[in-house]
Each structure stands twice: as structure tokens, then as C-alpha cells.
Design a protein around this motif. Sequence first.
Motif, PDB file in Angstrom:
ATOM      1  N   SER A 475      -3.572   0.136   0.866  1.00 24.58           N
ATOM      2  CA  SER A 475      -3.106   1.451   0.432  1.00 24.58           C
ATOM      3  C   SER A 475      -4.272   2.424   0.315  1.00 24.58           C
ATOM      4  N   PRO A 476      -4.094   3.684   0.737  1.00 24.40           N
ATOM      5  CA  PRO A 476      -5.153   4.683   0.562  1.00 24.40           C
ATOM      6  C   PRO A 476      -5.436   4.982  -0.905  1.00 24.40           C
ATOM      7  N   LEU A 477      -4.542   4.557  -1.818  1.00 26.80           N
ATOM      8  CA  LEU A 477      -4.776   4.734  -3.252  1.00 26.80           C
ATOM      9  C   LEU A 477      -5.615   3.605  -3.830  1.00 26.80           C
ATOM     10  N   GLY A 478      -5.801   2.536  -3.064  1.00 21.53           N
ATOM     11  CA  GLY A 478      -6.786   1.514  -3.403  1.00 21.53           C
ATOM     12  C   GLY A 478      -6.296   0.252  -4.055  1.00 21.53           C
ATOM     13  N   GLY A 479      -5.257   0.293  -4.879  1.00 24.33           N
ATOM     14  CA  GLY A 479      -4.916  -0.862  -5.688  1.00 24.33           C
ATOM     15  C   GLY A 479      -3.909  -1.815  -5.082  1.00 24.33           C
ATOM     16  N   GLU A 480      -3.340  -1.466  -3.935  1.00 25.48           N
ATOM     17  CA  GLU A 480      -2.268  -2.279  -3.380  1.00 25.48           C
ATOM     18  C   GLU A 480      -2.498  -2.554  -1.887  1.00 25.48           C
ATOM     19  N   ILE A 481      -1.888  -3.634  -1.435  1.00 26.78           N
ATOM     20  CA  ILE A 481      -1.929  -4.003  -0.023  1.00 26.78           C
ATOM     21  C   ILE A 481      -0.503  -4.313   0.425  1.00 26.78           C
ATOM     22  N   ALA A 482      -0.098  -3.704   1.524  1.00 22.57           N
ATOM     23  CA  ALA A 482       1.216  -3.992   2.101  1.00 22.57           C
ATOM     24  C   ALA A 482       1.069  -5.122   3.108  1.00 22.57           C
ATOM     25  N   VAL A 483       1.979  -6.075   3.062  1.00 19.44           N
ATOM     26  CA  VAL A 483       1.972  -7.182   4.015  1.00 19.44           C
ATOM     27  C   VAL A 483       3.386  -7.403   4.527  1.00 19.44           C
ATOM     28  N   VAL A 484       3.478  -7.934   5.741  1.00 21.23           N
ATOM     29  CA  VAL A 484       4.755  -8.359   6.300  1.00 21.23           C
ATOM     30  C   VAL A 484       4.799  -9.882   6.224  1.00 21.23           C
ATOM     31  N   GLU A 485       5.838 -10.404   5.598  1.00 20.26           N
ATOM     32  CA  GLU A 485       5.984 -11.855   5.486  1.00 20.26           C
ATOM     33  C   GLU A 485       6.777 -12.393   6.666  1.00 20.26           C
ATOM     34  N   ARG A 486       6.238 -13.442   7.315  1.00 13.95           N
ATOM     35  CA  ARG A 486       6.993 -14.180   8.323  1.00 13.95           C
ATOM     36  C   ARG A 486       7.839 -15.226   7.596  1.00 13.95           C
ATOM     37  N   ASP A 523      -0.883   9.798   1.606  1.00 22.67           N
ATOM     38  CA  ASP A 523      -0.695   9.989   0.170  1.00 22.67           C
ATOM     39  C   ASP A 523      -0.285   8.712  -0.547  1.00 22.67           C
ATOM     40  N   GLY A 524      -0.103   7.633   0.204  1.00 18.78           N
ATOM     41  CA  GLY A 524       0.263   6.356  -0.396  1.00 18.78           C
ATOM     42  C   GLY A 524       1.690   6.273  -0.878  1.00 18.78           C
TER      43      GLY A 524
END
Length: 587
Positions: A475-486, A523-524
Motif C-alpha cells: 500500500s502507498p500508505l505503508g502499513g498494509e500489503i494486498a495479496v491474492v490467495e490461490r 491514495d490507498g
Amino acid sequence: MNIPRRVLWVTGLAVACGPGVEPETVYTMHPPTWFEDGWSYYDVARNGNAALFGARFGISLIDLERHSEENTRFNAGVDQITSAGFDAEGRLVRLGVRNGDSGWFVEEGDDVTKTPLPRDAVPKWSPNGSLVAYTRSGQDAVFVGAPGGVSRYGVDGAVTGLGWSPESDVVFAMVAHDNGLSSLLGFGVESGDVEVVREDLDATVRFNSIGVSADGAFLYIALAGAEVPDAEARHQPDADRDMDIYRLDVATGEVRVVVDTPGDDFYPDVVNGRLYWTHNEIVDAVVVVPAEGGEARVVVEDAQIPYWSHDGGQLGFTYGGWRVADWALNLDAGVVAVDDEARAVGEPTPIVVGYHEDFTPAWSPDGRWMAYHSHRSTTPVAAYAAAGTTDDIYLLRTGAPVEEEIRLTDFGWEVGMADWAPDGRRLVFDSWEQDAPGASKPWIVTIDPSTGQAVDLERLSLPDGFNGTLLAAWSPLGGEIAVVERIQGEQQALWVLSVDGEVSEKLLDIRASTYGGVDWTPDGQRLVYAALSDGRMQLYSLPRSGGQPQQLTRDRASLIQPQVSPDGRWIAATRVYRSKELRRLRL
């Protein structure tokens, strides 16, 4: 052993090989996949009425007379089908489970019968129906004989193709060696003798097929060329090394090209006087779509995996294409300058070039560093997993020669692309687990931004029961990460994970057929991802807080791997349109 020398002229062969003769397309599929169907193939039944389409994500039965899939017959009597073939009578033989018993089952009217074949066999039945030849996983050998009593022939390499003589007295096998070249061998069924038909063939290391003419005088094989290839050419994106179909004279060992068309032509077989084969046609490009959705516009032809530079003035991409012969060896990374309307300014140029696979670099937020996935090797290796290859994340100072690249990791296995944290010190990427192939997990590597050296490495925490990731975006806001689960098959899910491992939130279950990718708006507040729609991968947008997704594209091709521009106005993506054709010529 004396391989039978039945050197008879095949009627019409001169016409079939002559200029201006167009092959007939029997059946076409358009899989909504990325690289996964590069080596998918059609296997034609002996009566010519049906074919199996063998793909990475499953097998389907095609009725060639009705031009449709035949799911009822394919699934009858057997569950959990993982492989399939035809016997000499055109009956289906499937690897699956019946009433809790697993193995190979053959059609018997409306029922099925279990065969003595081992579960890891890849079988090819003799024309007379009484014998079978097969390979087994992890064994450099050919097994030949009656299904319940075969003889084992050890060979120097992996068996990549099998074919039977018309009289069922000789089995032909293509064997791939560590040097990237292949040998064509003949095994005498009764004598047990082995004869070398031809050595130093430029064949693929992936599984293929061998077609045999009706008189046994000629073999039809798929090659990248008639001569021993230059080692460097395997790694060159623009080398003319697509697979073509060649006719090999059994008596002399001479080869002559029969099918030479753009795109890969492979998996040849001869059925009822016709030469059948699989043809790959793939059109890919890096495109841009307005952030609010709309039509895709091409920025770079013959390219994939886009990534914006830190200032939005450049688009990185991967080029070279998925060549069956040199799988991934020929992939390099390039870059093109773009204006405010995301139009190319000037010509694309290379940016990361070296032996083996290089994926598109991700620029650090300050533009000083580029991080990328690579299988770097110090010499021009002959195959994807050859000794001396790597599979890791590398770092290169922007503008520096590739000889100065820094290897950030040393444990990777099918590593994904990297993405930067906004602090410019951390990168997230995923990699298979050494004890669990196919299950990728995300890792965070921390670097010293002044030297580029790794100073810390840790795995991102995942919720219990999480299956594995398909790419990740910080995330551009820094605290989170988006992932795709298989999850399984086409089942995937979109998650947001906190970097500290304390929070995990599943936003959405999705259907997807490949590595669709995910990215954040600057902008996240929203996520852009790819999912299936009407049989194709399309782009969607979803609020970070969850809710109803918005479909952004309705393209005739698949759109995957979205990347939002730094100003938030554009979404770059890979546009891929794949055709898998079953073609034939009358011999």
C-alpha cells in the motif's frame, strides 16, 4: 537391433511439404491464461473423431465432429481425473479415482476397468492394442510391453516423446540430455535392442509426441531447427527459434521441415493418413486503460508485465515471449518513455539483459534502485532448471550495467515480482516453499538504500489455513500489503494484510485463471485486480473498505497484471490473446 526399413513413398507428401499449402485448422481454444498454456497440447484419438486437450489446469475431451467439449463421456465412471489418453481403439484411458481406488481406468462400454499401469505412467498404446510404452515420473527410462509385464530400458536423460511403429514392433523415444540436445532412439520390442536413430536434435525438453508414417519410413518430430543451436541464441529474445514440424527419414536420419509457420508447432502425430499437431498463437502487449475504465490502448507490442517508473515518465515491461523450445530463457526487460497521456515517446530500449529469465524491474520510490525477479545464470544454459541457474530477487542501481546487480535472496523457487514499500527500504515478494511446491508465501526483505545490500529478511505472517499467494502489492500508505490467495482451480481471494502481522482481512472471493495481479491507487483507497468475466480475465476496482467491485474493462482479450500510474490517471496492464489450434495436413 535392425529398425525396419520400410522406405516407401507416402502419397501426397511432396504436395504437403510444398510452398503455398495451407494447413487445416480442426479446432481452436482461447484459454484465458498467461504462460500456463504455452505447452498445452492436443492428443488425437486413433479414429480421428476426438482429441484430448492436456493443460496445466486440467484435461478436457473434444468431440472433433461436433466441435465441442464432451464432458459427460470424459467424467463418466471416474472421479478426480488428473491425466488421460486414448488406447489403440480410441477408448478413453483416465487416471483418476473410482470408489476410493486410484489408478488408470479404461472405458468398457458403459463401465470402466482398472488397468495394471502405475499411477505415474505417461502411456502410449501400440497400434495392435496389446502393448504399451510409458515413462514414469523421475525415472530416466522407457517401459515397454504388455500393461502387466513391461521391460525397463534406462536412458541418458528425460524421455520427452514416444511413438510406435505401425507393426507395433518398435517404440521410438525422444530423450533430452543435460546439454539441451536430444537423441531419437528405437527400442525393439522382441529383441530388446536399442538403436540410435538420430543424435544432437534441437528438440524441446518438455513433453512432446512422435508421429509415425503409415509405412514406418518417416517420423514426424518437433524441432526448433535442423542443426545444433548456438548456446547464446537460446537466450536471445529475437532469435528465430519457434518449434516447427520436421520429417525424419528412419533409414538415413535426415530431417526435412514440413511445417514452418510463425508461432510454435509441436506435438505431432499421424492419424488416418493425416499429420496432426498443436499450434500456438499468442498476441500480447502492454496497454493502458483510463483509471475509471474503458478501452485498452496499446503502448508496447509483444510485451508483458508492466511497471511504472517512480515519476510516471517510463513504463517497464518484459519482452521475448513464451518460446516452447527455450522456455523463459529468452525473456529480458525493457523500458519506454511515455508522456502525460501514457503514449510512448521514442522507441523501447533494453534495461535488464542477461542469461536466462529477467522480469520487469520495480523502481524504488526515489528512483535510485530497480528490483526484479531473475533466473540469472553466468553461462548460457540450455534449459529452465539447468544447473547453474538461480531464481531470486535482484537489485540494480538505476542506470548501472547489469554486471553490478546485487542478488538480494538466495533461496527462491518460482519467485514472483517484487514491490516496494513507500519508505524505499523494504520489498515484498513471494516464493514457493522448499517443502511445498506450488504454495507461494510472501517475504519482506529490508535493504540498506545507500548500498543496496540486504540487511533483514522475514516472512509476512498469514492467517491460519491460508493456501498461498499469487503476487503482492504494498500500500502507498505503508502499513498494509494486498495479496491474492490461490485456493483451488479458479478459486482465488483478495486479502489485505498488515505488515506487522496483526491484522488480516479477506475482501473478496474471485474467480481467476492465472496470475491476475493486484495494485493500489495512489491514495490507498482502492485496489485494482484482474478476474474472470465471460471466459476472459478483465480488470476490476474495489474499495479498500470492501463492498461492490466495479468492472473496468470488457476486452475481447484477457487483461492481467494491472499497475496504476503514480498520478492515478492510468492503469497499465498485460493484454494477452492466446489461440491453441489443432491443425492437420493430409499426407
